[in-house]
Design a protein around this motif. Structure first.
Motif, short mmCIF file in Angstrom:
data_model
loop_
_atom_site.label_atom_id
_atom_site.label_comp_id
_atom_site.label_asym_id
_atom_site.label_seq_id
_atom_site.Cartn_x
_atom_site.Cartn_y
_atom_site.Cartn_z
N TRP A 1 -55.52 -56.96 40.43
CA TRP A 1 -55.66 -58.10 39.53
C TRP A 1 -55.40 -57.73 38.09
CZ3 TRP A 1 -60.00 -55.75 41.60
CH2 TRP A 1 -60.86 -55.12 40.68
N ALA A 2 -55.36 -58.77 37.29
CA ALA A 2 -55.24 -58.58 35.84
C ALA A 2 -56.19 -59.57 35.18
CB ALA A 2 -53.80 -58.85 35.39
N GLY A 3 -56.52 -59.27 33.94
CA GLY A 3 -57.43 -60.18 33.25
C GLY A 3 -57.16 -60.15 31.75
N ALA A 4 -57.68 -61.15 31.10
CA ALA A 4 -57.52 -61.22 29.66
C ALA A 4 -58.37 -60.15 29.00
CB ALA A 4 -57.97 -62.61 29.19
N PRO A 5 -58.10 -59.85 27.74
CA PRO A 5 -58.88 -58.80 27.06
C PRO A 5 -60.38 -59.11 27.09
CG PRO A 5 -56.96 -59.42 25.75
CD PRO A 5 -56.98 -60.37 26.87
N ASP A 6 -60.77 -60.37 27.13
CA ASP A 6 -62.21 -60.65 27.16
C ASP A 6 -62.78 -60.53 28.57
OD1 ASP A 6 -61.11 -62.77 28.49
OD2 ASP A 6 -62.16 -64.33 27.34
N GLY A 7 -61.91 -60.19 29.48
CA GLY A 7 -62.42 -59.91 30.84
C GLY A 7 -62.27 -61.08 31.78
N GLN A 8 -61.92 -62.21 31.28
CA GLN A 8 -61.70 -63.36 32.14
C GLN A 8 -60.59 -63.02 33.12
OE1 GLN A 8 -63.02 -66.64 31.88
NE2 GLN A 8 -64.25 -66.43 30.04
N ALA A 9 -60.84 -63.24 34.41
CA ALA A 9 -59.83 -62.86 35.42
C ALA A 9 -58.77 -63.91 35.58
CB ALA A 9 -60.52 -62.63 36.75
N GLU A 10 -57.62 -63.42 35.84
CA GLU A 10 -56.53 -64.33 36.17
C GLU A 10 -56.54 -64.50 37.69
OE1 GLU A 10 -52.95 -62.67 34.64
OE2 GLU A 10 -53.72 -62.63 32.56
N ASP A 11 -55.75 -65.40 38.13
CA ASP A 11 -55.69 -65.65 39.58
C ASP A 11 -55.10 -64.44 40.29
OD1 ASP A 11 -55.76 -67.02 42.05
OD2 ASP A 11 -53.57 -67.38 41.82
N SER A 12 -55.78 -64.03 41.40
CA SER A 12 -55.24 -62.90 42.18
C SER A 12 -55.17 -63.31 43.66
CB SER A 12 -56.17 -61.68 42.04
OG SER A 12 -55.89 -60.76 43.07
N PRO A 13 -53.96 -63.49 44.17
CA PRO A 13 -53.82 -63.91 45.56
C PRO A 13 -54.48 -62.91 46.52
CG PRO A 13 -51.70 -63.98 44.40
CD PRO A 13 -52.67 -63.34 43.45
N SER A 14 -54.37 -61.59 46.21
CA SER A 14 -54.96 -60.61 47.17
C SER A 14 -56.49 -60.72 47.16
CB SER A 14 -54.49 -59.20 46.81
OG SER A 14 -54.80 -58.89 45.47
N TRP A 15 -57.05 -61.04 45.95
CA TRP A 15 -58.51 -61.27 45.88
C TRP A 15 -58.90 -62.43 46.74
CZ3 TRP A 15 -62.83 -59.03 43.81
CH2 TRP A 15 -63.96 -59.79 43.72
N ARG A 16 -58.14 -63.49 46.56
CA ARG A 16 -58.48 -64.70 47.30
C ARG A 16 -58.30 -64.49 48.79
NH1 ARG A 16 -54.88 -68.15 46.41
NH2 ARG A 16 -53.76 -67.43 44.57
N ALA A 17 -57.21 -63.76 49.10
CA ALA A 17 -56.96 -63.50 50.54
C ALA A 17 -58.15 -62.74 51.15
CB ALA A 17 -55.68 -62.68 50.70
N PHE A 18 -58.73 -61.83 50.37
CA PHE A 18 -59.83 -61.02 50.89
C PHE A 18 -61.14 -61.80 50.97
CE2 PHE A 18 -63.22 -57.93 50.76
CZ PHE A 18 -62.78 -56.97 51.67
N THR A 19 -61.42 -62.51 49.81
CA THR A 19 -62.73 -63.17 49.72
C THR A 19 -62.72 -64.59 50.25
OG1 THR A 19 -62.26 -63.98 47.52
CG2 THR A 19 -63.35 -61.84 47.68
N GLY A 20 -61.54 -65.13 50.33
CA GLY A 20 -61.48 -66.53 50.77
C GLY A 20 -61.86 -67.49 49.63
N GLN A 21 -62.01 -67.00 48.33
CA GLN A 21 -62.32 -67.89 47.20
C GLN A 21 -61.06 -68.69 46.85
OE1 GLN A 21 -63.93 -65.07 44.23
NE2 GLN A 21 -65.81 -66.28 44.23
N THR A 22 -61.28 -69.84 46.36
CA THR A 22 -60.14 -70.62 45.86
C THR A 22 -59.85 -70.11 44.46
OG1 THR A 22 -61.57 -72.27 44.86
CG2 THR A 22 -60.93 -72.63 47.16
N PRO A 23 -58.67 -70.40 43.94
CA PRO A 23 -58.35 -69.94 42.57
C PRO A 23 -59.40 -70.44 41.58
CG PRO A 23 -56.37 -70.73 43.66
CD PRO A 23 -57.49 -71.04 44.59
N ASP A 24 -59.88 -71.61 41.78
CA ASP A 24 -60.88 -72.15 40.84
C ASP A 24 -62.19 -71.38 40.94
OD1 ASP A 24 -59.19 -73.98 39.79
OD2 ASP A 24 -59.89 -75.67 41.06
N GLU A 25 -62.57 -71.13 42.19
CA GLU A 25 -63.84 -70.41 42.39
C GLU A 25 -63.77 -69.02 41.76
OE1 GLU A 25 -65.50 -72.20 46.64
OE2 GLU A 25 -64.01 -70.56 46.66
N ALA A 26 -62.59 -68.38 41.83
CA ALA A 26 -62.49 -67.00 41.38
C ALA A 26 -62.29 -66.92 39.88
CB ALA A 26 -61.30 -66.33 42.09
N ARG A 27 -61.85 -67.98 39.29
CA ARG A 27 -61.46 -67.92 37.90
C ARG A 27 -62.64 -67.56 37.02
NH1 ARG A 27 -59.13 -72.84 37.22
NH2 ARG A 27 -57.31 -72.01 38.24
N GLY A 28 -62.25 -66.98 35.86
CA GLY A 28 -63.27 -66.63 34.86
C GLY A 28 -64.22 -65.56 35.43
#
Ligand code: ADP
Length: 881
Positions: free
Chosen positions: A42-69
Motif C-alpha cells: 500500500w501507499a499513504g499520504a504523508p499524514d498516514g491516511q491510507a490510499e486504496d489498496s486492492p491487495s488489502w481489500r482482497a485480504f481483509t474483505g474491506q470495501t475501499p470506503d471501510e479501509a480508507r483513512g
C-alpha cells in the motif's frame, strides 16, 4: 494507504484522477510486485491516511470506503489495534521506517499474524511525500519458528538430561553445542575458550589414545570419522581413551553420525561419548571370571563325563541342573532329569537296614538343601528306571553362596552292587572259614580234653557207646567244617582190623541202619572201593569219588550220589578209619579248599578217635585189671603223638589269627571308615579275639600236654640259674594284673631284699602263673586273690590264696594227678577249658627243684596253694652272676 494499481482502478484516491501511461505502468508494477511477493502493498499520504489498496481489500474483505483513512484499523484484531495505531502514529511522526506485527482479520474471519513495514518516501529536500508499506502473512512462519524453538528447547533439555557427553559440531569440526556432561567430562570450565577453538586445536589439548594407551592419529579421531560420514553405534572396538583437562583418564565409547543437508552434503556431526571406564572394568572382570568359570566348568564337565560316579547337581529349589552320564548309567537312561525336590520319590530307594523306602525328604540331596547336611557314603538299595536293583553309596553336600546361603547341592552316587555281592560272598566264605576254624578248635579241644570221669560209666566205654557218641559229634563237626549235609565215619575197632561204621549225620534212621548192617543196598563205601584207594588214603590223600564217571559209575548207587569226598584217618602211618562227606543228590563242585579242610578234620578226628579208643582200652584193662601198664604205655605214646601232630597246625592257626587280628585292628583304627564297614570290622575283631583267646588256651593245653608227655618220658628239661624269686613272682603278678585288669591281685613281699634261688625262672614262673590263674578261675570275680612270698629258714615259700569254694579233704591228695579235676568245682571266671594237667606239671617242676607243693583248703573257705624252694647260697649267686 494504497497500491499503485489502485491508482488506475481506484475511484476514491486523490491521485486516482491522474492517469498517465507512466502512472499506469507504475500501477502494474505495484500489482505484479504484490502478486509475486504475496504481500499486501500500500501507499499513504504523508499524514498516514491510507490510499486504496486492492491487495488489502482482497485480504481483509474491506470495501475501499471501510479501509480508507484509518478505517483499515478496523481489520486489526481489537487487542492489537490500540498498539498498532500508537506505533503507526509514532512511526509517522518520526518519519522513520518501522516494522510491527499484529493480528489481522482475514475476510474469512480468521485472525492472521502479519508483519507490516512502512517506509517514508521523501523528496529531494527530505520531506515525506508519501509512505509505502507492505504487510505479509507470517502466521505460518511464526508457528513454525515457535515450534522449532520449542523443539530446540526440548532437544536441549534432552541433551542436558543425557548422562553421556554430547557434542554437535559443524562441518569443520567447530563446536555448535555441547551438553553439560561433555563440559564436565572435559573440564571445560578450565578453558572457557574451548568451545570456540577449531577441532585440531581442541584435540591438541587433550590426549586421545587407543584403549591400549597408544596415541590416536587425527584421522582416527571419532569426530573426524563422523565428519567423514561414518556412523558409529557404540561398538566396543571404537572405544578410546582420553586424558581430559581434569586429568581424568577415562575410557569413552563413541556413537554418532554426520549431519547432512538436503543434498546429502555433510554439514556437521553429532557425537555422543559414553564414559565406559567402570563398565569396561567390570566387563573385563566379568569376562575374565566368565572365562575362568567356563574353563573350569569345561574341565569339570570333562571330569564329570568320565567320572564313574553318578553326579547330580541341583539348584536351591532342588531342580536338577546337571546330571552326568554316569548318573544315567546308575539310574537308567530314562531317569527323569529335571525334578523338583518334592518329586524325588520318583527315584525308588530303600534303607538297607530297615527296608523302609527312602522318602523324598530323606534323600541326602534333600537334607543337604534343606538343612545344609553333609552326607558321606550312605548306603541305599535302589530300583533303577530300567527296573534293576542296585546297592549304591550316596553322598551329598550343600553348595553355598558368598554369604553362606545354600544355593544348591551336589550328590554323588556310586554303584557298589558288585562290591556288595563280592563282600557278601567274601563274608560268607570268611564266616565259613571261621566256622571251620571253630569246628576244628572244638575238635582239638575234644582231643585234649580230659577223659570224662563222672558222666560215663566204664560199662558204656566197654560197649563202645561212648565212642559212638563221640563219633557222632565228630561227624557233625566235620559236616559243619566242610559245609556239607552228610558225613559218615568208619573206623577200625582195633589196629589192623577192617573199618566199621562208627557214626553218620544227615541220613535217615533207616538209611543209617542199612549202612550199619553193611547192607550192599546202602551204597556206602564198600571194601572194594577202599581196597583200591587204600594206598592213596594211606598217603594222606583226600579222594574225590565221582559216581557219574568210570570206574565208579558201575557201582550200585541207590541214593543217586553224585560225588563224595573220602579222607583218611591215620595214626602213626596206619589207616585207622575214613571219613566221607557228600552233598547227596545235590550237584556240588568240590573245591580244593573243601578237600583240604576235610583232610585236616580227618587228621584231628583220627586223633580224637584214637584217644577214645585208648581210653576205652585202658578202662577195659582197668576193668579186667589186666595189662593196665600196657594200656597206659599206649596212652603215653599217644599223648606224644597227639601233642606233636597238633602243635604245628595250632601254631599256624595262632599266627594266622594274630595276623588277621592285627589287620582288623589296623582297619578299625583307620580314620574315615564308614558305619557298615566299621560294624563289619568290629564283628570280625570280636570273632578274631575270641578265636585268639581260644587258640591261646589251646596252645597252653598243648604245652601242658607236651610237658606231661615229656614228664612221662622223663625228658622235662630244666635250665636252673641263680635268680631272685621275688622278681619272678612280681613279674608274674604284674602280668596277670594286666591280663585280669578288673581283678584285685594282692602281693606281699619281704621288703626289698632279693630272695635268691637257683632255678629255671621260666618254669617257676609257669608254676606261679598256674596257681594264680587257677585262683582267679575258680573264685568269684569280686574276690581278691593274694600272692605271698616269704622266707623261713633256708626255704622260700610262695602262697596263692583265693576265696573260692575250697576243696574237700578227700580230693586234696588227688589234685596233683594227671587229668584230675575236682568234681563239683566250676570255673567262676573265664574259660571252662581245663585238662587237669597244670597242677601235675607244677608238682613235678617244684619237686625237680628240690621243693615241695601243697594245698591248704577248707570247703567254703577258699584254697591256699603253696610251694617251697630251697634258698640259694648268696655267694653262689654272686659268683655265678
Ligand atoms: P585245670 O586246667 O583243670 O585248672 P589244674 O591241674 O590246674 O587243671 O587243676 C586241676 C583241678 O584242681 C581243677 O580242675 C580244679 O578242679 C581244681 N583246682 C585247681 N585250683 C583250684 C582252686 N584254686 N580252687 C578250687 N579248685 C581248684
Amino acid at each position: 494507504m494504497t497500491e499503485s494499481s489502485s491508482h488506475s482502478s481506484g475511484t476514491t484516491s486523490s491521485t486516482a484522477a491522474i492517469s498517465t501511461p507512466e502512472y499506469e505502468r507504475e500501477a502494474r508494477r505495484w500489482q505484479t510486485l504484490a502478486q509475486a511477493t504475496g504481500q499486501i502493498l500500500w501507499a499513504g499520504a504523508p499524514d498516514g491516511q491510507a490510499e486504496d489498496s486492492p491487495s488489502w481489500r482482497a485480504f481483509t474483505g474491506q470495501t475501499p470506503d471501510e479501509a480508507r483513512g484509518w478505517g483499515w484499523l478496523d481489520a486489526v484484531h481489537p487487542d492489537d489495534r490500540e498498539r498498532v495505531e500508537a506505533e503507526w502514529r509514532r512511526g509517522l511522526a518520526d518519519t522513520q521506517p518501522f516494522r510491527t506485527e499484529f493480528r489481522l482479520r482475514r475476510k474469512d474471519g480468521e485472525d492472521r499474524l502479519v508483519a507490516a513495514w512502512i517506509l517514508p518516501v521523501t523528496d529531494d529536500d527530505g520531506r515525506v511525500t508519501e509512505w509505502v508499506g507492505g504487510c505479509g502473512d507470517i502466521t505460518e512462519r511464526v508457528r513454525l519458528r515457535e515450534a522449532a524453538q520449542e523443539r530446540a528447547r526440548q532437544l536441549e533439555a534432552t541433551l542436558e538430561s543425557i548422562a553421556d557427553a554430547l557434542v554437535i559440531c559443524d562441518a569443520s569440526g567447530g563446536i555448535v553445542m555441547v551438553n553439560s556432561a561433555f563440559a564436565n567430562l572435559m573440564g571445560l570450565d578450565r578453558d572457557p575458550a574451548y568451545r570456540s577453538r577449531p577441532l585440531r586445536e581442541r584435540m591438541g589439548l587433550v590426549d586421545i589414545m587407543h584403549v591400549d594407551g597408544t596415541k590416536m592419529r587425527p584421522e582416527e579421531w571419532p569426530l573426524a570419522r563422523l565428519l567423514r560420514g561414518e556412523v558409529m553405534r557404540g561398538d566396543r572396538k571404537d572405544d578410546f581413551r582420553v586424558r581430559a583437562f581434569s586429568g581424568k583418564d577415562v575410557l569413552l565409547n563413541p556413537s554418532g553420525a554426520a549431519l547432512r543437508d538436503e543434498s546429502g552434503r555433510i554439514t556437521g556431526a553429532v557425537a555422543v561419548y559414553r564414559d565406559v571406564t567402570e563398565r569396561r572394568r567390570l566387563e573385563t572382570e566379568r569376562e575374565l571370571a566368565f572365562e575362568e568359570a567356563s574353563r573350569q566348568s569345561a574341565r569339570l564337565r570333562t571330569v564329570l563325563d568320565v567320572l564313574p560316579l553318578g553326579v547330580s547337581i541341583s539348584d536351591a529349589t532342588g531342580q536338577l541342573v546337571m546330571l552326568n552320564p554316569a548318573f544315567f548309567e546308575l539310574w537308567g537312561e530314562n531317569a527323569p532329569a529335571s525334578q523338583h525336590i518334592d518329586d524325588y520319590q520318583a527315584y525308588k530307594a530303600w534303607w538297607p537296614e530297615s527296608g523302609e523306602p527312602v522318602a523324598a525328604g530323606e534323600w541326602a540331596m534333600t537334607r543337604a538343601l534343606k538343612r545344609g547336611e553333609m552326607t558321606v557314603a550312605e548306603e541305599c538299595e535302589i530300583e533303577t528306571f530300567a527296573g534293576e536293583h542296585k546297592t549304591i553309596l550316596n553322598s551329598a553336600a550343600p553348595i553355598r553362596g558368598e554369604h553362606g546361603e545354600i544355593t544348591g547341592a551336589v550328590s554323588v552316587g556310586v554303584d557298589i552292587t558288585a562290591r556288595k555281592q563280592l563282600e557278601r560272598r567274601l563274608r560268607a566264605s570268611e564266616q565259613r572259614t571261621h566256622e571251620a576254624l571253630d569246628a576244628l578248635l572244638t575238635l582239638a579241644e575234644q582231643l585234649v580234653s580230659p577223659p570224662a570221669h563222672d558222666e560215663t560209666t566204664t560199662a558204656e566205654h566197654v560197649q563202645g557207646q561212648h565212642l559212638q557218641a563221640i563219633g557222632r559229634s565228630l561227624a557233625a563237626l566235620a559236616a559243619q567244617v566242610v559245609g556239607c549235609p552228610r558225613v559218615a565215619l568208619l573206623v577200625a575197632e582195633r589196629r589192623g582190623e577192617p573199618l566199621r561204621p562208627l557214626a553218620t549225620v544227615g541220613v535217615s534212621e533207616e538209611e543209617e541202619r542199612q549202612w550199619r548192617r553193611g547192607d550192599p543196598e546202602s551204597g556206602y563205601l564198600r571194601d572194594t572201593l577202599l581196597a583200591d584207594s587204600q594206598a592213596r588214603l594211606l598217603n594222606g590223600e583226600v579222594l574225590l569219588i565221582d559216581y557219574t564217571r568210570p570206574p565208579f559209575n558201575t557201582l550200585p548207587n541207590p541214593h543217586r550220589l553224585r560225588a563224595i569226598l573220602l579222607a583218611p584217618l591215620r595214626i602213626g602211618g596206619e589207616l585207622v578209619g575214613v571219613i566221607n562227606a557228600d552233598f547227596g543228590e545235590e550237584a556240588h563242585e568240590y573245591t580244593a579248599q573243601e578237600m583240604r579242610l576235610l583232610g585236616a578234620v580227618a587228621q584231628l578226628v583220627a586223633l580224637v578217635v584214637e584217644r577214645e579208643r585208648l581210653l576205652q582200652q585202658r578202662m577195659e584193662a582197668e576193668a579186667r585189671a589186666l595189662a593196665l601198664a600196657e594200656a597206659n604205655q599206649r596212652m603215653d605214646e599217644f599223648l606224644g603223638i597227639a601233642s606233636h601232630e597238633l602243635r604245628t597246625p595250632v601254631t599256624v592257626l595262632v599266627a594266622n589269627t594274630q595276623l588277621l587280628l592285627r589287620q582288623a585292628e589296623r582297619a578299625q583304627a583307620q580314620a574315615g571308615i564308614q558305619n557298615a564297614e566299621r560294624e563289619r570290622v568290629e564283628r570280625e575283631l570280636s570273632l578274631l579275639r575270641r578265636m585268639d583267646g581260644q587258640l591261646k588256651r589251646l596252645n597252653r593245653l598243648l604245652s601242658d600236654l607236651v610237658d606231661v608227655s615229656r614228664i612221662r618220658a622223663d625228658r622235662l628239661d630244666l635250665r636252673p640259674e641263680p635268680g631272685d624269686l621275688g622278681e619272678i613272682v612280681r613279674e608274674i603278678v604284674v602280668e596277670q594284673r594286666l591280663a585280669y585288669a578288673d581283678r584285685d591281685i594282692r602281693l606281699e613281699m619281704p621288703n626289698t631284699e632279693p630272695v635268691p634261688v637257683f632255678a629255671d625262672s621260666e618254669r617257676i614262673g609257669q608254676v606261679v602263673t598256674n596257681y594264680l590263674t587257677n585262683a582267679l578261675k575258680y573264685s568269684d570275680a569280686t574276690q581278691p586273690v593274694a600272692v605271698r612270698l616269704s622266707v623261713a629258714g633256708r626255704q622260700a615259700r610262695v602262697e596263692v590264696r583265693d576265696h573260692g569254694k575250697g576243696i574237700a579233704p578227700e580230693y586234696v591228695p588227688h589234685i596233683w594227678e594227671v587229668f584230675y579235676r575236682v568234681p563239683g568245682i566250676e570255673v567262676r571266671t573265664g574259660s571252662a577249658m581245663g585238662l587237669g594237667l597244670g597242677l601235675h606239671i607244677c608238682k613235678t617242676i617244684i619237686e625237680r627243684h628240690g621243693g615241695e607243693v601243697g594245698l591248704d583248703s577248707q570247703p567254703g573257705d577258699g584254697s591256699t596253694f603253696w610251694f617251697t624252694l630251697p634258698l640259694a647260697q648268696v655267694e653262689t649267686i654272686s659268683t655265678r652272676v
